[in-house]
Structure formats: C-alpha cells, structure tokens
Write a protein that holds these residues in place. Structure first.
Motif, PDB file in Angstrom:
ATOM      1  N   GLY A  61       0.758  -1.381   0.008  1.00  0.00           N
ATOM      2  CA  GLY A  61      -0.110  -0.080   0.020  1.00  0.00           C
ATOM      3  C   GLY A  61       0.890   1.272  -0.103  1.00  0.00           C
ATOM      4  N   LEU A  62       1.927   1.448   0.818  1.00  0.00           N
ATOM      5  CA  LEU A  62       2.803   2.496   0.805  1.00  0.00           C
ATOM      6  C   LEU A  62       3.603   2.492  -0.466  1.00  0.00           C
ATOM      7  CD1 LEU A  62       4.220   1.886   4.476  1.00  0.00           C
ATOM      8  CD2 LEU A  62       2.813   3.795   3.486  1.00  0.00           C
ATOM      9  N   ALA A  63       3.919   1.396  -1.009  1.00  0.00           N
ATOM     10  CA  ALA A  63       4.674   1.486  -2.193  1.00  0.00           C
ATOM     11  C   ALA A  63       3.933   2.062  -3.531  1.00  0.00           C
ATOM     12  CB  ALA A  63       5.188   0.146  -2.562  1.00  0.00           C
ATOM     13  N   LEU A  64       2.515   1.358  -3.518  1.00  0.00           N
ATOM     14  CA  LEU A  64       1.778   1.777  -4.393  1.00  0.00           C
ATOM     15  C   LEU A  64       1.323   3.322  -4.446  1.00  0.00           C
ATOM     16  CD1 LEU A  64      -0.893  -0.894  -4.694  1.00  0.00           C
ATOM     17  CD2 LEU A  64       0.513  -0.134  -6.584  1.00  0.00           C
ATOM     18  N   ARG A  76       0.264  -0.029 -11.919  1.00  0.00           N
ATOM     19  CA  ARG A  76      -0.562  -1.032 -12.497  1.00  0.00           C
ATOM     20  C   ARG A  76       0.031  -2.335 -12.474  1.00  0.00           C
ATOM     21  NH1 ARG A  76      -2.226   2.897 -16.136  1.00  0.00           N
ATOM     22  NH2 ARG A  76      -0.580   2.531 -17.517  1.00  0.00           N
ATOM     23  N   GLU A  77       1.266  -2.167 -12.606  1.00  0.00           N
ATOM     24  CA  GLU A  77       2.242  -3.513 -12.501  1.00  0.00           C
ATOM     25  C   GLU A  77       2.532  -3.911 -11.152  1.00  0.00           C
ATOM     26  OE1 GLU A  77       4.193  -6.769 -13.998  1.00  0.00           O
ATOM     27  OE2 GLU A  77       2.697  -5.732 -14.800  1.00  0.00           O
ATOM     28  N   LEU A  78       2.686  -3.044 -10.167  1.00  0.00           N
ATOM     29  CA  LEU A  78       2.961  -3.402  -8.870  1.00  0.00           C
ATOM     30  C   LEU A  78       1.603  -3.956  -8.302  1.00  0.00           C
ATOM     31  CD1 LEU A  78       4.798  -3.543  -6.492  1.00  0.00           C
ATOM     32  CD2 LEU A  78       4.210  -0.996  -5.920  1.00  0.00           C
ATOM     33  N   GLY A  79       0.322  -3.331  -8.687  1.00  0.00           N
ATOM     34  CA  GLY A  79      -0.811  -3.885  -8.105  1.00  0.00           C
ATOM     35  C   GLY A  79      -1.228  -5.095  -8.670  1.00  0.00           C
ATOM     36  N   ARG A  80      -0.749  -5.570  -9.793  1.00  0.00           N
ATOM     37  CA  ARG A  80      -0.973  -6.801 -10.188  1.00  0.00           C
ATOM     38  C   ARG A  80      -0.191  -7.988  -9.779  1.00  0.00           C
ATOM     39  NH1 ARG A  80       1.295 -10.541 -13.177  1.00  0.00           N
ATOM     40  NH2 ARG A  80       3.158  -9.327 -13.874  1.00  0.00           N
ATOM     41  N   LEU A  81       1.093  -7.471  -9.442  1.00  0.00           N
ATOM     42  CA  LEU A  81       2.118  -8.337  -8.567  1.00  0.00           C
ATOM     43  C   LEU A  81       1.663  -8.613  -7.104  1.00  0.00           C
ATOM     44  CD1 LEU A  81       5.419  -7.094 -10.124  1.00  0.00           C
ATOM     45  CD2 LEU A  81       4.324  -9.286 -10.702  1.00  0.00           C
ATOM     46  N   ALA A  82       1.041  -7.549  -6.822  1.00  0.00           N
ATOM     47  CA  ALA A  82       0.567  -7.595  -5.143  1.00  0.00           C
ATOM     48  C   ALA A  82      -0.451  -8.520  -5.148  1.00  0.00           C
ATOM     49  CB  ALA A  82       0.256  -6.109  -4.681  1.00  0.00           C
ATOM     50  N   GLY A  83      -1.437  -8.488  -6.155  1.00  0.00           N
ATOM     51  CA  GLY A  83      -2.747  -9.042  -6.215  1.00  0.00           C
ATOM     52  C   GLY A  83      -2.461 -10.542  -6.437  1.00  0.00           C
TER      53      GLY A  83
END
Length: 109
Positions: A61-64, A76-83
């Motif tokens: 959350g902090l990184a996003l 977007r990519e970070l969110g996908r990987l986190a998902g």
C-alpha cells in the motif's frame, strides 16, 4: 522465504520514505521494526499465510502510493504483482509472487 519477504518490505519502504539526498533506509532502521526477517520467520514457521499477506500488503500500500497508485504504469504492474501475492493460499504458492515482487521493486528503485 523470510529473506525475500524482508527484502520486499525494505524496497517498499524505501520507495515510500526514502528521499534523494537523505540517509538510506536500512534493514535495522526503526521503520523496519515490524517487517524484519525474524517477524516473517515467525509467521512462516506458524504457516500464517494470511499474516504474511497482511504484513506485505501494508508495505505494498505504501509502495503503491509512492508510485502514484494503480492508475500509473508502475502502479498498475505493482498492483498486479501484489494481487498475485495476495491470492496465494499456501506458503508454497507465495514463492513465485514474492520473487516477482522483489525483482520488480528492485528494478523501480
């Protein structure tokens, strides 16, 4: 795995809190207190997948936020990987997503 988890937390907190010209965030900094290897080691030993996901999710959350959210290309990519990481249900299923997160966070530092 504990080392990978700690590294993901460290890279995430670096994105969120480290600014150019300031001292770098290190593994022994206070901000890393809840995200150190021994914390993750305990969670792994217990097989607490949900607890691990919560800890990593806090950092994600902090990184996003630091990269501008999921509306931005990096986010977007970070969110996908986190998902992918958040959808794992066993410790073994966490392996590949945590490596992908670590590598991506390292690349965008």
């Amino acid at each position: 795995m504990e080392s990978q988890l700690e590294t993901v937390a460290l890279f995430s907190l670096k994105l969120a809190y480290e600014s150019e010209g300031s001292s770098p965030i290190l593994r022994d900094d206070l901000v890393m207190g809840d995200y150190q290897r021994d914390v993750f080691e305990l969670l792994v030993r217990r097989g607490d997948v949900e607890g691990i996901q919560v800890k990593v999710g806090e950092c994600m959350g902090l990184a996003l936020e630091a990269v501008g959210g999921v509306g931005k290309p990096l986010g977007r990519e970070l969110g996908r990987l986190a998902g992918d990481f958040a959808s794992a249900q066993t410790l073994e299923q966490l392996d590949d997503p945590i490596i992908a997160l670590k590598d991506y966070l390292k690349d965008i530092q």
